[in-house]
Design a protein around this motif. Structure first.
Motif, PDB file in Angstrom:
ATOM      1  N   ARG A  41       3.089 -15.066  13.079  1.00 25.10           N
ATOM      2  CA  ARG A  41       2.654 -14.343  11.886  1.00 25.10           C
ATOM      3  C   ARG A  41       2.368 -15.308  10.740  1.00 25.10           C
ATOM      4  O   ARG A  41       1.457 -15.091   9.943  1.00 25.10           O
ATOM      5  N   THR A  42       3.136 -16.410  10.654  1.00 22.47           N
ATOM      6  CA  THR A  42       2.864 -17.419   9.630  1.00 22.47           C
ATOM      7  C   THR A  42       1.524 -18.098   9.884  1.00 22.47           C
ATOM      8  O   THR A  42       0.760 -18.374   8.952  1.00 22.47           O
ATOM      9  N   ASP A  43       1.235 -18.396  11.147  1.00 23.06           N
ATOM     10  CA  ASP A  43      -0.068 -18.975  11.489  1.00 23.06           C
ATOM     11  C   ASP A  43      -1.200 -18.071  11.004  1.00 23.06           C
ATOM     12  O   ASP A  43      -2.147 -18.518  10.345  1.00 23.06           O
ATOM     13  N   VAL A  44      -1.074 -16.798  11.342  1.00 23.55           N
ATOM     14  CA  VAL A  44      -2.127 -15.846  10.988  1.00 23.55           C
ATOM     15  C   VAL A  44      -2.226 -15.701   9.477  1.00 23.55           C
ATOM     16  O   VAL A  44      -3.318 -15.695   8.908  1.00 23.55           O
ATOM     17  N   GLY A  45      -1.065 -15.596   8.820  1.00 19.01           N
ATOM     18  CA  GLY A  45      -1.082 -15.437   7.367  1.00 19.01           C
ATOM     19  C   GLY A  45      -1.641 -16.648   6.656  1.00 19.01           C
ATOM     20  O   GLY A  45      -2.455 -16.527   5.737  1.00 19.01           O
ATOM     21  N   ALA A  46      -1.222 -17.847   7.072  1.00 17.09           N
ATOM     22  CA  ALA A  46      -1.639 -19.067   6.384  1.00 17.09           C
ATOM     23  C   ALA A  46      -3.090 -19.420   6.677  1.00 17.09           C
ATOM     24  O   ALA A  46      -3.853 -19.761   5.760  1.00 17.09           O
ATOM     25  N   ILE A  47      -3.485 -19.338   7.939  1.00 18.75           N
ATOM     26  CA  ILE A  47      -4.845 -19.759   8.322  1.00 18.75           C
ATOM     27  C   ILE A  47      -5.849 -18.644   8.095  1.00 18.75           C
ATOM     28  O   ILE A  47      -6.883 -18.837   7.448  1.00 18.75           O
ATOM     29  N   ASP A  48      -5.545 -17.453   8.607  1.00 14.50           N
ATOM     30  CA  ASP A  48      -6.474 -16.339   8.456  1.00 14.50           C
ATOM     31  C   ASP A  48      -6.704 -16.018   6.987  1.00 14.50           C
ATOM     32  O   ASP A  48      -7.835 -15.828   6.546  1.00 14.50           O
ATOM     33  N   LYS A  49      -5.634 -16.005   6.220  1.00 17.33           N
ATOM     34  CA  LYS A  49      -5.788 -15.621   4.820  1.00 17.33           C
ATOM     35  C   LYS A  49      -5.993 -16.823   3.900  1.00 17.33           C
ATOM     36  O   LYS A  49      -6.681 -16.720   2.891  1.00 17.33           O
ATOM     37  N   GLY A  50      -5.391 -17.962   4.236  1.00 14.45           N
ATOM     38  CA  GLY A  50      -5.586 -19.149   3.397  1.00 14.45           C
ATOM     39  C   GLY A  50      -6.990 -19.715   3.523  1.00 14.45           C
ATOM     40  O   GLY A  50      -7.747 -19.780   2.559  1.00 14.45           O
ATOM     41  N   PHE A  51      -7.359 -20.119   4.755  1.00 14.25           N
ATOM     42  CA  PHE A  51      -8.719 -20.600   4.975  1.00 14.25           C
ATOM     43  C   PHE A  51      -9.734 -19.486   4.726  1.00 14.25           C
ATOM     44  O   PHE A  51     -10.852 -19.735   4.289  1.00 14.25           O
ATOM     45  N   GLY A  52      -9.315 -18.246   5.017  1.00 15.13           N
ATOM     46  CA  GLY A  52     -10.206 -17.114   4.786  1.00 15.13           C
ATOM     47  C   GLY A  52     -10.560 -16.953   3.332  1.00 15.13           C
ATOM     48  O   GLY A  52     -11.700 -16.625   2.986  1.00 15.13           O
ATOM     49  N   LEU A  53      -9.585 -17.174   2.442  1.00 14.52           N
ATOM     50  CA  LEU A  53      -9.854 -17.062   1.009  1.00 14.52           C
ATOM     51  C   LEU A  53     -10.869 -18.105   0.560  1.00 14.52           C
ATOM     52  O   LEU A  53     -11.829 -17.795  -0.156  1.00 14.52           O
ATOM     53  N   ILE A  54     -10.682 -19.338   0.991  1.00 16.35           N
ATOM     54  CA  ILE A  54     -11.612 -20.413   0.633  1.00 16.35           C
ATOM     55  C   ILE A  54     -13.006 -20.092   1.169  1.00 16.35           C
ATOM     56  O   ILE A  54     -14.020 -20.229   0.464  1.00 16.35           O
ATOM     57  N   ALA A  55     -13.069 -19.669   2.429  1.00 18.17           N
ATOM     58  CA  ALA A  55     -14.357 -19.339   3.039  1.00 18.17           C
ATOM     59  C   ALA A  55     -15.017 -18.160   2.342  1.00 18.17           C
ATOM     60  O   ALA A  55     -16.248 -18.117   2.200  1.00 18.17           O
ATOM     61  N   THR A  56     -14.218 -17.205   1.885  1.00 16.66           N
ATOM     62  CA  THR A  56     -14.775 -16.046   1.186  1.00 16.66           C
ATOM     63  C   THR A  56     -15.425 -16.458  -0.128  1.00 16.66           C
ATOM     64  O   THR A  56     -16.542 -16.032  -0.448  1.00 16.66           O
ATOM     65  N   PHE A  57     -14.711 -17.274  -0.895  1.00 17.78           N
ATOM     66  CA  PHE A  57     -15.287 -17.767  -2.150  1.00 17.78           C
ATOM     67  C   PHE A  57     -16.581 -18.525  -1.870  1.00 17.78           C
ATOM     68  O   PHE A  57     -17.587 -18.348  -2.568  1.00 17.78           O
ATOM     69  N   ALA A  58     -16.560 -19.371  -0.847  1.00 16.29           N
ATOM     70  CA  ALA A  58     -17.761 -20.134  -0.500  1.00 16.29           C
ATOM     71  C   ALA A  58     -18.881 -19.205  -0.067  1.00 16.29           C
ATOM     72  O   ALA A  58     -20.046 -19.397  -0.436  1.00 16.29           O
ATOM     73  N   GLY A  59     -18.545 -18.178   0.725  1.00 14.93           N
ATOM     74  CA  GLY A  59     -19.557 -17.250   1.206  1.00 14.93           C
ATOM     75  C   GLY A  59     -20.237 -16.489   0.092  1.00 14.93           C
ATOM     76  O   GLY A  59     -21.469 -16.329   0.086  1.00 14.93           O
ATOM     77  N   VAL A  60     -19.448 -16.026  -0.879  1.00 15.15           N
ATOM     78  CA  VAL A  60     -20.035 -15.306  -2.012  1.00 15.15           C
ATOM     79  C   VAL A  60     -20.917 -16.235  -2.843  1.00 15.15           C
ATOM     80  O   VAL A  60     -22.012 -15.857  -3.284  1.00 15.15           O
ATOM     81  N   ALA A  61     -20.444 -17.481  -3.060  1.00 12.11           N
ATOM     82  CA  ALA A  61     -21.239 -18.438  -3.841  1.00 12.11           C
ATOM     83  C   ALA A  61     -22.557 -18.768  -3.136  1.00 12.11           C
ATOM     84  O   ALA A  61     -23.628 -18.792  -3.752  1.00 12.11           O
TER      85      ALA A  61
END
Length: 422
Positions: A247-267
């Protein structure tokens, strides 16, 4: 856009996104961790049905005003406090011992969340000018994804260290703070006048929309554009946990890297949309968000390998954010400003129907096909909407030229003149 609009638009997006994962991915992880079977988890996707039916009560929120904080902010603050209470009650339940009670509480949270979305969508549309809508759409999506990541990623990480009861209590506290921010948000200038009666609030928005040329084609596109993406997201958390990630893997990578990728995607989407028409943006991002599913297929074949997890999660969030930005721009372009709340609720509810219907049988389909074939089908389901885009120029968009300029498209009249001079 001035700061007194930037901050409220972003925060409204955040509090709009915060409750969703608590009845979806986070609840899915909770149920998986206590041994609830996949079929039951899949059926629990039906608790999201209020998002599909919100047009039924959106005219009431448009017609009536609470006696505090104005027409829109009063409802938003009230619903945020109600959500805080309902989320806290969810944390007191047990999905393994009392699934029916948990399902009821999840439906209540979804109903309140859908109601909040109705009023927030109306508020942000009325707060900004036509020229500011492109920025507003991007900020709202960023805020929404951040709220989703907090109630998904942060909640999953917390669940490895504290009980699920305290996880949901923490999310409830964050939700309650939203009412304070709402109280200090500005009123929308020159907002439309509230409907005089329920007949005007209920009938006119639907008549105006469905009298347009090719209205049913437009509705079909709204239903299909996020279908494949919804199928991917339906059991994404369960897939990653069953594959062998913690669950830590999913939370950290899915949501951590996901947040960065989301900001990049919108930009990236904002830059591309300033150069492409809305139709070409929808087509480009639709292809990309379908292709991003290949990362999950690779994980299904290769097993729990962290480089594949990081790559797959990053690409999926990047491309999904790009597609969502263009999709939000398209929904805004379809709304007549006189009926923004009800028409936006109708259009976003159509998207929710697709998501819910794709999610409900997902567990059965995985058991029937296996994970890899399930994700291959999710790619195929991205294709019909892309084919429909060939009809885009026949769809009637109210005040289309002005909206395309505001949302990153080009004004055909402005671009035609230089060609004639050359």
């Amino acid at each position: 856009m001035p700061l007194n609009k930037l901050i409220p638009i972003f925060l409204m997006g955040f509090y709009s996104g915060l409750p969703f994962a608590l009845t979806a991915g986070t609840l899915q992880a909770w149920m998986t961790s206590v041994g609830v079977n996949l079929k039951t988890i899949g059926v629990f996707a039906l608790v999201a049905l209020p998002y599909s039916f919100k047009p039924l009560w959106s005219p009431l929120l448009d017609r009536y005003t609470l006696p505090w904080l104005g027409r829109r902010r009063g409802w938003i603050a009230f619903l945020q406090l109600a959500l805080a209470v309902a989320v806290f009650c969810m944390g007191m339940g047990s999905p393994a011992e009392s699934p029916a009670w948990m399902a009821l509480l999840a439906v209540i949270v979804a109903f309140l969340s859908a109601s909040q979305d109705i009023v927030i969508d109306a508020y942000k549309t009325e707060l900004v000018s036509a020229e500011e809508r492109g920025t507003a759409a991007s900020l709202s999506i960023l805020g929404y994804r951040l709220g989703w990541l907090v109630s998904g990623g942060l909640a999953l990480i917390l669940s490895d260290h504290i009980s699920w009861r305290w996880v949901y209590a923490s999310m409830a506290a964050i939700m309650a703070v939203g009412a304070i921010f709402t109280a200090f948000s500005p009123e929308a200038a020159n907002a439309p006048v509230a409907p005089k009666n329920l007949k005007e609030a209920i009938v006119e928005p639907f008549l105006e929309f469905f009298k347009r040329s090719r209205a049913l084609e437009t509705v079909l596109f709204v239903l299909l554009y996020k279908l494949g993406d919804s199928m991917l997201v339906a059991l994404r958390t369960a897939f990653l946990l069953q594959t062998g990630f913690s669950r830590t893997d999913v939370g950290a990578i899915d949501k951590g890297f996901g947040l960065i990728a989301t900001f990049a995607g919108v930009a990236i989407a904002g830059v591309i949309m300033s150069r492409l028409s809305l139709r070409k943006s929808l087509l480009t991002f639709g292809i990309l968000q379908g292709a991003a599913h290949l990362g999950f297929i690779a994980i299904a074949y290769a097993g729990p390998q962290y480089p594949l997890l990081i790559t797959g999660i990053t690409l999926e969030n990047l491309c999904a954010a790009m597609g969502q930005t263009a999709y939000a721009a398209f929904l805004m372009s379809l709304c007549d400003r006189r009926f923004t709340a009800t028409q936006y609720a109708l259009l976003s509810a159509l998207m929710a129907i697709t998501r819910t219907l794709a999610n409900a049988p997902a567990g059965y389909l995985v058991e029937l096909w296996g994970w890899a074939n399930y994700f291959w089908v999710s790619i195929v389901l991205c294709v019909p909407a892309l084919l429909l885009l060939s009809r885009f120029n026949k769809w009637q968009l109210p005040d289309s030229n002005a909206r395309l300029i505001a949302l990153g498209g080009s004004d055909p009249k402005a671009t035609a003149a230089p060609r004639r001079r050359t």
